[in-house]
Every structure is written in C-alpha cells, then in structure tokens.
Design a protein around this motif. Sequence first.
Motif, mmCIF file in Angstrom:
data_model
loop_
_atom_site.group_PDB
_atom_site.id
_atom_site.type_symbol
_atom_site.label_atom_id
_atom_site.label_comp_id
_atom_site.label_asym_id
_atom_site.label_seq_id
_atom_site.Cartn_x
_atom_site.Cartn_y
_atom_site.Cartn_z
ATOM 1 N N HIS A 43 41.505 37.915 46.141
ATOM 2 C CA HIS A 43 42.354 36.797 46.558
ATOM 3 C C HIS A 43 43.812 37.256 46.542
ATOM 4 C CE1 HIS A 43 44.192 32.778 46.636
ATOM 5 N NE2 HIS A 43 43.013 32.326 47.080
ATOM 6 N N PRO A 44 44.609 36.891 47.535
ATOM 7 C CA PRO A 44 45.999 37.377 47.616
ATOM 8 C C PRO A 44 46.887 36.894 46.479
ATOM 9 C CG PRO A 44 45.578 35.683 49.275
ATOM 10 C CD PRO A 44 44.250 36.066 48.704
ATOM 11 N N SER A 45 46.466 35.902 45.721
ATOM 12 C CA SER A 45 47.295 35.361 44.645
ATOM 13 C C SER A 45 47.301 36.241 43.403
ATOM 14 C CB SER A 45 46.794 33.968 44.245
ATOM 15 O OG SER A 45 45.504 34.059 43.645
ATOM 16 N N ALA A 66 42.832 37.167 34.801
ATOM 17 C CA ALA A 66 43.601 37.559 35.983
ATOM 18 C C ALA A 66 44.930 36.808 36.037
ATOM 19 C CB ALA A 66 42.803 37.282 37.258
ATOM 20 N N GLU A 67 45.987 37.526 36.402
ATOM 21 C CA GLU A 67 47.318 36.939 36.548
ATOM 22 C C GLU A 67 47.522 36.448 37.974
ATOM 23 O OE1 GLU A 67 49.739 39.618 33.222
ATOM 24 O OE2 GLU A 67 50.232 39.790 35.357
ATOM 25 N N VAL A 68 48.064 35.234 38.092
ATOM 26 C CA VAL A 68 48.309 34.613 39.394
ATOM 27 C C VAL A 68 49.804 34.633 39.684
ATOM 28 C CG1 VAL A 68 48.046 32.514 40.776
ATOM 29 C CG2 VAL A 68 46.295 33.125 39.080
ATOM 30 N N GLU A 69 50.172 35.112 40.859
ATOM 31 C CA GLU A 69 51.576 35.151 41.267
ATOM 32 C C GLU A 69 52.172 33.740 41.295
ATOM 33 O OE1 GLU A 69 53.470 37.630 41.781
ATOM 34 O OE2 GLU A 69 52.383 39.345 42.599
ATOM 35 N N HIS A 70 53.473 33.639 40.933
ATOM 36 C CA HIS A 70 54.140 32.337 40.874
ATOM 37 C C HIS A 70 54.084 31.594 42.204
ATOM 38 C CE1 HIS A 70 55.574 32.443 36.824
ATOM 39 N NE2 HIS A 70 56.309 33.544 36.989
ATOM 40 N N LEU A 117 42.484 32.319 34.413
ATOM 41 C CA LEU A 117 43.686 32.554 35.205
ATOM 42 C C LEU A 117 44.931 32.405 34.330
ATOM 43 C CD1 LEU A 117 42.714 30.647 38.481
ATOM 44 C CD2 LEU A 117 42.342 33.058 37.877
ATOM 45 N N LEU A 118 45.849 33.359 34.473
ATOM 46 C CA LEU A 118 47.018 33.454 33.600
ATOM 47 C C LEU A 118 48.299 33.541 34.423
ATOM 48 C CD1 LEU A 118 45.551 36.267 31.306
ATOM 49 C CD2 LEU A 118 45.590 33.817 30.781
ATOM 50 N N PRO A 159 51.949 35.261 35.459
ATOM 51 C CA PRO A 159 52.367 36.667 35.574
ATOM 52 C C PRO A 159 52.994 37.160 34.274
ATOM 53 C CG PRO A 159 53.081 35.413 37.484
ATOM 54 C CD PRO A 159 52.568 34.410 36.497
ATOM 55 N N GLY A 160 52.688 38.399 33.913
ATOM 56 C CA GLY A 160 53.263 39.002 32.721
ATOM 57 C C GLY A 160 52.562 38.629 31.433
ATOM 58 N N THR A 161 51.432 37.905 31.522
ATOM 59 C CA THR A 161 50.726 37.469 30.318
ATOM 60 C C THR A 161 49.865 38.571 29.720
ATOM 61 O OG1 THR A 161 50.661 35.195 31.152
ATOM 62 C CG2 THR A 161 49.137 35.743 29.381
ATOM 63 N N LEU A 162 49.225 39.376 30.563
ATOM 64 C CA LEU A 162 48.354 40.426 30.050
ATOM 65 C C LEU A 162 49.180 41.417 29.239
ATOM 66 C CD1 LEU A 162 46.060 41.104 33.146
ATOM 67 C CD2 LEU A 162 45.414 39.993 30.999
ATOM 68 N N PRO A 163 48.793 41.685 27.998
ATOM 69 C CA PRO A 163 49.579 42.580 27.139
ATOM 70 C C PRO A 163 49.408 44.032 27.553
ATOM 71 C CG PRO A 163 47.633 41.812 25.963
ATOM 72 C CD PRO A 163 47.656 41.075 27.268
#
Length: 561
Positions: A479-481, A498-502, A533-534, A536-540
């Motif tokens: 998915h593009p997000s 997975a991190e989702v773009e703002h 779903l998280l 952006p920048g959440t994954l350590p």
Amino acid sequence: MSAEVAADVANLADLCRRQVALRGEERAFVFLESGVVESATITYAELDRRARAIAVRLRELALPGSRALLCHPPGIEFVAAFLGCLYAGIIAVPAPSVRRATGDARHSRLIAIADDCRPALVLSTKDTIVSVHAILGDRPVTPLATDEVVDGDGEFQGVHESNEVAYLQYTSGTTGRPKGVVLTHAGVLHNLALIVRGGSRPDEDFGRVAPTVSWLPVFHDMGLIGGVLQPLYLGQLSVLMSAQSFARVPANWLRAISRYGAEIAAAPSLGYELCLRRVSDDQRDGLDLSRWRIAAISDEPLRAATIDRFAARFAPCGFRREAFFPSYGMAESTVLVSGGPLEGQPIVRPFDTNALERGRVARATSGAGARSLVGCGEPDPSLEVVIVDPETREPVGDDEVGEILVSGPSIGAGYWADPVGTERTFGAQVAGRKFLRTGNLGFLFEGQLFVTCRIPDLLDVDGRQLYPYDVEATAVGSHPSLRAACAVMDGEDVVVLAEVEHRYRATPRDEIRNAVAAAVQAEHGIVPGRVVLLSPGTLPLTTSGKLRRAACRTLMLGDKG
C-alpha cells in the motif's frame, strides 16, 4: 602512510604520532556544520598537540586503565579527546551525546553504558558537560570539558603494549541492553589492515590519499572506524558531519562527496535508502560522484534492490554500480569480517526460497520461487569463518544454512565485566578452538559469505523458517501509505507493525490492514495474526538504522488492538 608502514606500529597512539611525522601540517579532519559549512578543521600536528595536552590532564585525574565516557556533540573535539585517552592509557568509551539534562531519548542508553563500565571520568565540551554530568546523577565520575584544556608543549607519550585495551565499543542494542566489546590496540590495528587489504588503499593513480566523508555517529563502530581510525591509518582527510544533518538533508552527504572528491564513503542500507527517498532531481543535478570508488554498504541482510535503485538513480552523476562494496561485520569483530569485491559488480545470486525455508542452499533461476541474496565478500584469510548448527555447534554441509562463527585477531576480547556473556558469545568451541558466535545465519557459496537472518528474528511458522525482512518488504509494498514495517512473532502468529505516512491520515485503516494481509498471504502463504498501524518514526531503531526488534516486540505487546 603505506599499509606496510602502518602495519609495524605497536598501538593506536603510535599510529597517530607516525602520521604527524609524515603529514604534519596537512589537514586531518574537517567538520561541516549543518552538513555544509566548514566550521572546524585540524591538522595532524594540531591534533597531536591537542591529544597530548588532554592526555596530561587525564593522567592528573585518573589512573591508566580507568574508563572515560566520551559524550561529545558531533565535531572534531571528540577526535582529540579519543586520542588523548589512547595517549594516556585511559580506556575510551564512546557514548551518545546529549543536548539537555532532561527529556533526551539517549539518556537511558548513556546511563546503561555508565552503569556497565563504571567510568572514572566523563568527557564532553564546555557547552554540554554540565548536562551530561547531571544525567549521570550521583555516580562517582569526574567531569572534564576537553575543549577547555590548554594546549601545552609537553612531550607526553604513553607507552602501551599491543594487547592493552584501547577502547570499549558498545553494541547498538538490537537484542537488548548495550554490551561493551573489549577491543585491544592489536585487534583494532589488525582490522584496519584487513580493511586496507579489502580495498580501501587508494590507487597509485590518485597521487594522494583522497578524502572520506562520514555522517555516521562516532560512538557507533562503523562511524568510529570509518570516520576516525581508518582515515588516520591511511592518512586521509576525513570530512565529518552529524547524523542529524544527514537525516534532515541527505543530499548534503552526496554534495560533500562531490565537493571533496571523496573516494570512500560508507553507510548502512538506511543511508542509501534515505538518499533515494529524499534527494530531489534538482539536488542531484550538479553532483559529481565519479570519484566515489568505494561505496561501502552493510546490513543484515543486504538488499539487491537498494543497490540497483541507487546505482540507477545516481548514474547521471557518474556513480558506478561497481563502486558498491557490500560488507559484513559487527562490533564484536571490531567492525569488518568480509567485504567486496573491490572490482566488478556486487555479487548477487538467486536461491530457491523453499529450500532456504528448510535451511538448505540451492541455486535457482531468477523469478518466482527465488530469493536474490547479496554476497558480503570473501572473508579475509587471517580470519576463519565456519558455518555450524546453532544448537549442536557442529559444522554443517556446504548446502546448508547455519550460524556464522568467526575466529581471528580482530575479534574482541569479550564483553566488559561480563564473563557469562563473554563465554556465551566469544567461547563457541569448534575443533577445540574458540570462535565468536555472530548470532547470524548464513552460508558460504562460491567463496562469498551470504547472510540470511539473525537467529532471534526468524519467523517459525508451521516448521517453515521465514525471514522477517521478506515479509516486511512485502508489507511496505502492499500500500502506498506505508513507509516501514517490522514482522515479529506473537506465539504462533506473525504480527506486522507498519508505519503510515502522515499524508495518508484520512485513508481508512481497514483498507491498509487488508492490503497488507492480502499481500503477505499471496507472497508468503501466511495470514498475519494482526496488522498494527503506527505513526511515522514509531518503530525503534538502533544508531545505525536497524530495527530494535526486542523493542518492537514490546511495542507489539503494548498494542493488542
């Protein structure tokens, strides 16, 4: 300095003094403020004077063998302080810099390092020493602002044995608390020579030693060796910038490589991916990357797609795919175990995916059912690499995947004040000899070392050994997000974070979750137990940009929604 001359020095302090004799008033280090402006520069002679003055002060404050935390902000002062420790026989402990006494995310790592090595001294600059000292609380450490030490004309020279401890290199903490790898002068010098043999010695046609450019933090093994010690070994000008400057504007790293005509620059895969995502066509125009001879790249594992995309994107600037220098190593081996080839294309081979899931090695043709792996070079002849069963420690067959064990002069002496951890990691017995357990799975094929996965990261699903990196790549591409992902086990289920773009905040979350689940099922034959779903920048991440998977598991357990 030729590699032959450098090889006969007894310790790292001697190495610096030898370069002073050879290069004197030549520039040794430059720091680029904001990644652009030369805000500080120092010659070999000036560096030696600074290091000797700091060494004299250190000897007044602590006994040889004491530990000193080096918490300098990015800049040249760290280099002078680090060498001052080497001159004085004080064990240097590079550590993260901090910006303020409260609220900095690096505080817990700094405190963990301090509690582990119990330093007598903490070194930083006059602008930050108070904050650093405050973070350490009531721990009995003496603070010293090294930039306030006045240069003297003394002839201080420490005399060190090659087997003395030079510094402690703390691991990046991918699997838990940071551990201090004990590195001796002899071991580090061996690894520096190994890197030269691997290809970093300049061609005679250059007529001089071309500069190197580094943004990697100097408290990280790759940053300390690549940005400080290897340039000293070769007599290169080292152009430094902060990791923050690079992260804000990745194009500044490429501009510096172009501006200074650097022939060597290294980064983990994350660095090259950031350039691909955030360097615009306008920023790319005008770059000259034709003199970039060695683009060292490391990760676990390396991705052929990163190499292919970067080479294609920056080919108009003169960048050659042949410049890529895939490598493998870790703090426990000083830094490098294998790398290359220097000439020709990076080695990429397709292997049968089903065989790899069963722990077997079988060549395949490209396409469905194949997984392309990047070779990490031939191990240096001075190191012995064996592939063993992780449980029995018995060598496996040539067509089997196993744990990579390494033995040789570059291997660290163990973990500081941790005999149990030292025996567990550095004491693997094979044929009556001790080897380092790398914790990585891989195999040797056509002379190349191929790394497949960290053992704790394997996804064991119904007897199949799936590599999380493949699942993560599938998730991100679904998915593009999505910008980043991490796959971990929760009992018998695979969970994808997975991190989702703002800019996709308004996208229905079920749409994204369903896309991830469908893609992972189609590609890997498994249905994720959950897709979390998280923001952006959440994954350590570690300091080198790798996922801190133990922390990701904790994050997953905290979000059962």
